[in-house]
Enzyme design. Sequence first.
Site, PDB file in Angstrom:
ATOM      1  N   LYS A   1       0.854  -1.188   0.000  1.00 29.70           N
ATOM      2  CA  LYS A   1       0.000   0.000   0.000  1.00 29.70           C
ATOM      3  C   LYS A   1       0.889   1.238   0.000  1.00 29.70           C
ATOM      4  O   LYS A   1       1.715   1.422   0.898  1.00 29.70           O
ATOM      5  CB  LYS A   1      -0.923   0.025   1.209  1.00 29.70           C
ATOM      6  CG  LYS A   1      -1.883   1.218   1.144  1.00 29.70           C
ATOM      7  CD  LYS A   1      -2.498   1.525   2.476  1.00 29.70           C
ATOM      8  CE  LYS A   1      -3.149   2.913   2.395  1.00 29.70           C
ATOM      9  NZ  LYS A   1      -3.549   3.404   3.715  1.00 29.70           N
TER      10      LYS A   1
ATOM     11  N   GLY B   1      -8.233   9.282   9.851  1.00 29.27           N
ATOM     12  CA  GLY B   1      -8.508   9.333  11.274  1.00 29.27           C
ATOM     13  C   GLY B   1      -9.587  10.313  11.693  1.00 29.27           C
ATOM     14  O   GLY B   1      -9.832  10.489  12.881  1.00 29.27           O
TER      15      GLY B   1
ATOM     16  N   ALA C   1      -9.686   5.661   4.386  1.00 28.59           N
ATOM     17  CA  ALA C   1      -9.617   6.812   5.297  1.00 28.59           C
ATOM     18  C   ALA C   1     -10.960   7.524   5.413  1.00 28.59           C
ATOM     19  O   ALA C   1     -11.678   7.712   4.428  1.00 28.59           O
ATOM     20  CB  ALA C   1      -8.542   7.815   4.879  1.00 28.59           C
ATOM     21  N   GLY C   2     -11.262   7.917   6.651  1.00 25.02           N
ATOM     22  CA  GLY C   2     -12.423   8.739   6.919  1.00 25.02           C
ATOM     23  C   GLY C   2     -13.633   8.004   7.459  1.00 25.02           C
ATOM     24  O   GLY C   2     -14.568   8.619   7.958  1.00 25.02           O
TER      25      GLY C   2
ATOM     26  N   ASN D   1      -8.958   1.800  10.057  1.00 25.01           N
ATOM     27  CA  ASN D   1      -8.177   1.496  11.251  1.00 25.01           C
ATOM     28  C   ASN D   1      -8.775   2.179  12.477  1.00 25.01           C
ATOM     29  O   ASN D   1      -9.304   1.545  13.377  1.00 25.01           O
ATOM     30  CB  ASN D   1      -6.732   1.923  11.052  1.00 25.01           C
ATOM     31  CG  ASN D   1      -5.802   1.506  12.180  1.00 25.01           C
ATOM     32  OD1 ASN D   1      -4.599   1.690  12.106  1.00 25.01           O
ATOM     33  ND2 ASN D   1      -6.313   0.932  13.253  1.00 25.01           N
ATOM     34  N   THR D   2      -8.756   3.523  12.475  1.00 24.64           N
ATOM     35  CA  THR D   2      -9.184   4.267  13.654  1.00 24.64           C
ATOM     36  C   THR D   2     -10.624   3.971  14.040  1.00 24.64           C
ATOM     37  O   THR D   2     -10.954   3.909  15.236  1.00 24.64           O
ATOM     38  CB  THR D   2      -9.010   5.775  13.403  1.00 24.64           C
ATOM     39  OG1 THR D   2      -7.681   6.025  12.941  1.00 24.64           O
ATOM     40  CG2 THR D   2      -9.253   6.567  14.665  1.00 24.64           C
TER      41      THR D   2
END
Length: 332
Positions: free
Chosen positions: A175, A236, A262-263, A284-285
Amino acid sequence: MASQTSPEQTLTLTLNGEPHRAAAGSIADLVRSLELDPAKVAVEHNGLIVPRSALADVAIAEGDTLEIVHFVGGGQDDDTWSVAGRTFRSRLIVGTGKYKDFAQNAAALAASGAEIVTVAVRRVNVSDPKAPMLTDFIDPKKVTYLPNTAGCFTAEDAIRTLRLAREAGGWDLVKLEVLGEAKTLYPDMRETLKATEVLANEGFLPMVYCTDDPIAAKQLESAGAVAVMPLGAPIGSGLGIQNRVTIRLIVEGANVPVLVDAGVGTASDAAVAMELGCDGVLMNTAIAEAKDPIRMARAMKAAVEAGRDAYLAGRMGTRKYADPSSPLAGLI
């Protein structure tokens, strides 16, 4: 190349752990002889996964060992996706940062059903070489590790990081992200494109984090990206997908997998990404910082599956005015 052996010849194989006799030919021929569709199975040939696109080109030989599998249960038996010739069932990719510890990370991964995890490349702790490592909790032989370039702000740093990753673990599916500045963590597309070209020329298979820009996505594809990964919102942030129209345009124009990266903040965000036709979602977050990461991982798994089902089902058209479900004629 497909076998040139006479079709009358029979071979003795080990198929799914049992002796099996089969006519000489290709793996695709063998699969069809079992009344299976080559497009709906995965095949391991003498310990190596054979891409579906190559099943007709690989010949079987006396003494070969093959495993032929397909997916059952779960409501999406044949709905797999592929990137760079590798096929996966789960459309959810999860990260390995921000968790309380490696044990919690491993538990969340199991709850999510994800088959790919992103991993950052960091220096070895030489002061404590016996400290726990991610590989002690998440087996790279069972889960696909996707080394990433998190924290890299130049093409040079990203390329160097992935060269080290390949040396350390032999990974070529990676990635790539090259960030523009620390406040927004938006990608620097000029540096990202430069790194993509170099990595592709060196035999890497880069899945590339990018802006939600259809033109940039096509440029990355032309440069050698095996998947494009437009952001839904800043890394995040948990804001959810901000530009549904541009994500949909990227999906419509792409010839490689598209994954929102993301997001994502909660399950409904993941479902939206899938309803737009994306091949998958990376997060992830949203899981790691949930009050209950394990439960959130389960929720994300369900959301991705529900969103994918909704996309395949084809949503109803939108209307300006109401349209009653029950006919109004004949009312008492």
